[in-house]
Scaffold this active site. Structure first.
Site, PDB file in Angstrom:
ATOM      1  N   LYS A  13     118.728  39.305  -0.738  1.00 45.74           N
ATOM      2  CA  LYS A  13     118.992  39.875  -2.064  1.00 45.74           C
ATOM      3  C   LYS A  13     119.808  41.152  -1.878  1.00 45.74           C
ATOM      4  CE  LYS A  13     117.265  38.633  -5.637  1.00 45.74           C
ATOM      5  NZ  LYS A  13     117.728  37.572  -6.561  1.00 45.74           N
ATOM      6  N   THR A  58     115.029  34.973  -2.341  1.00 46.53           N
ATOM      7  CA  THR A  58     115.646  36.294  -2.503  1.00 46.53           C
ATOM      8  C   THR A  58     114.903  37.097  -3.557  1.00 46.53           C
ATOM      9  OG1 THR A  58     117.266  35.556  -4.156  1.00 46.53           O
ATOM     10  CG2 THR A  58     117.880  35.352  -1.830  1.00 46.53           C
ATOM     11  N   ARG A 175     150.142  72.585   6.285  1.00 48.66           N
ATOM     12  CA  ARG A 175     149.992  71.606   5.218  1.00 48.66           C
ATOM     13  C   ARG A 175     148.541  71.566   4.761  1.00 48.66           C
ATOM     14  NH1 ARG A 175     149.402  65.480   7.790  1.00 48.66           N
ATOM     15  NH2 ARG A 175     147.779  66.013   9.307  1.00 48.66           N
ATOM     16  N   HIS A 246     147.010  62.559   0.728  1.00 51.22           N
ATOM     17  CA  HIS A 246     148.251  63.312   0.878  1.00 51.22           C
ATOM     18  C   HIS A 246     148.474  64.282  -0.282  1.00 51.22           C
ATOM     19  CE1 HIS A 246     149.371  60.853   4.262  1.00 51.22           C
ATOM     20  NE2 HIS A 246     149.269  59.746   3.546  1.00 51.22           N
TER      21      HIS A 246
END
Length: 297
Positions: A13, A58, A175, A246
């Site tokens: 499950k 399940t 950067r 970025h």
């Protein structure tokens, strides 16, 4: 008809949402998990004969998650270990399995009298993860986190890379470095205070990200891994999957303005995707417990 055999298989499950409220006092605690249970073992008769005598429903697995939550959750790793030991101990033909959880954090709302006893706001930038793999007598715990958003506004660069006719990216020694970290680390023992170790690993990941100049995201991942492995001998391996978020400097010259790394365009795609695993020397470089994990980690 072609003769076939049954290969690797598992079932269970997926994504059982369970919220446990501890209300022993007026000050409540919340534990919020998304749990997946998958069993491995002798299920050939179900596949070939339609015989379900070994198929633990399940729905039963889902109900077990809820029942175990009644006794408390603790750390997600401990909760999954309890589930795994239950299923492999209760059913002789279940020889192993995979139990996974995401844990969502809630923080107390601040009021006039301080943190509220029973009112919460979703907190944290990341989701905690846990995975327990059992194969016969072997049990491995893999802890982690995902979507931990981090950024350095300087002390990062990218130079010295090969260039060909398709290269347009200019070199830079200053950067923004930003990413959303998914990290998972594999323990070599299970008798741990997983909450305590998780908190310290998270802290060391952040320290490793921020500590030194970054020559590339790859270089920074090594710094983060080293900070964790140096401090925690109970961890043999740590893996990362990190999209490079970025940030491009905007050209303001058409407006007669200079832009000394102050105004950026944050691009959500395409993005660089940096993935790596780091292990202490002598550790298994292809440990079986990673099997069944989607993606790199």
């Amino acid at each position: 008809m072609t003769d076939i055999i049954l290969g690797k298989n598992q079932y269970g499950k997926a994504e059982v949402r369970v919220v446990r409220v501890t209300r022993d006092t007026a000050r409540h605690e919340i534990e919020d998990l998304n749990v997946t249970s998958q069993l491995r073992g002798d299920f050939a008769s179900a596949h070939f004969d339609g015989n379900n005598e070994h198929v633990v429903a399940t729905d039963t697995q889902k109900n077990t998650v809820y029942a175990f939550a009644k006794d408390g959750v603790g750390s997600p790793e401990e909760f999954l270990l309890r589930l795994g030991r239950h299923f492999t101990g209760e059913f002789d033909w279940v020889t192993g399995g995979r139990w996974e959880a995401e844990q969502y954090t809630w923080q107390r709302i601040e009021g006039d009298g301080g943190p509220h006893d029973h009112a919460f706001v979703a907190g944290g930038t990341e989701t905690r993860t846990a995975l327990v793999q059992i194969d016969g007598d072997d049990t491995t715990v893999i802890a982690g986190l995902q979507d931990l958003k981090v950024l350095k506004s300087t002390q990062s660069g990218f130079v010295g890379y090969p260039k060909d006719k398709y290269t347009t990216l200019p070199e830079t020694e200053d950067r923004i470095l930003a990413t959303s970290v998914t990290a998972k680390w594999r323990y070599n023992r299970n008798d741990l205070d997983f909450n305590e170790v998780f908190a310290d690993v998270r802290s060391r990941l952040l320290a490793g990200f921020s500590r030194n100049y970054s020559y590339a995201l790859q270089h920074t991942l090594k710094e983060m891994a080293e900070a964790v492995l140096d401090a925690h001998p109970e961890i043999d391996e740590i893996r990362f999957s990190t999209p490079n978020s970025h940030h491009f400097v905007v050209d303001l010259s058409p407006f007669g303005l200079e832009n000394p790394n102050e105004v950026f365009y944050a691009a959500d795609r395409p993005y660089g995707l940096i993935e790596a695993s780091f292990l202490r020397e002598g550790a298994d470089t292809d440990h079986w417990s990673w099997s069944g994990s989607a993606g790199f980690c």
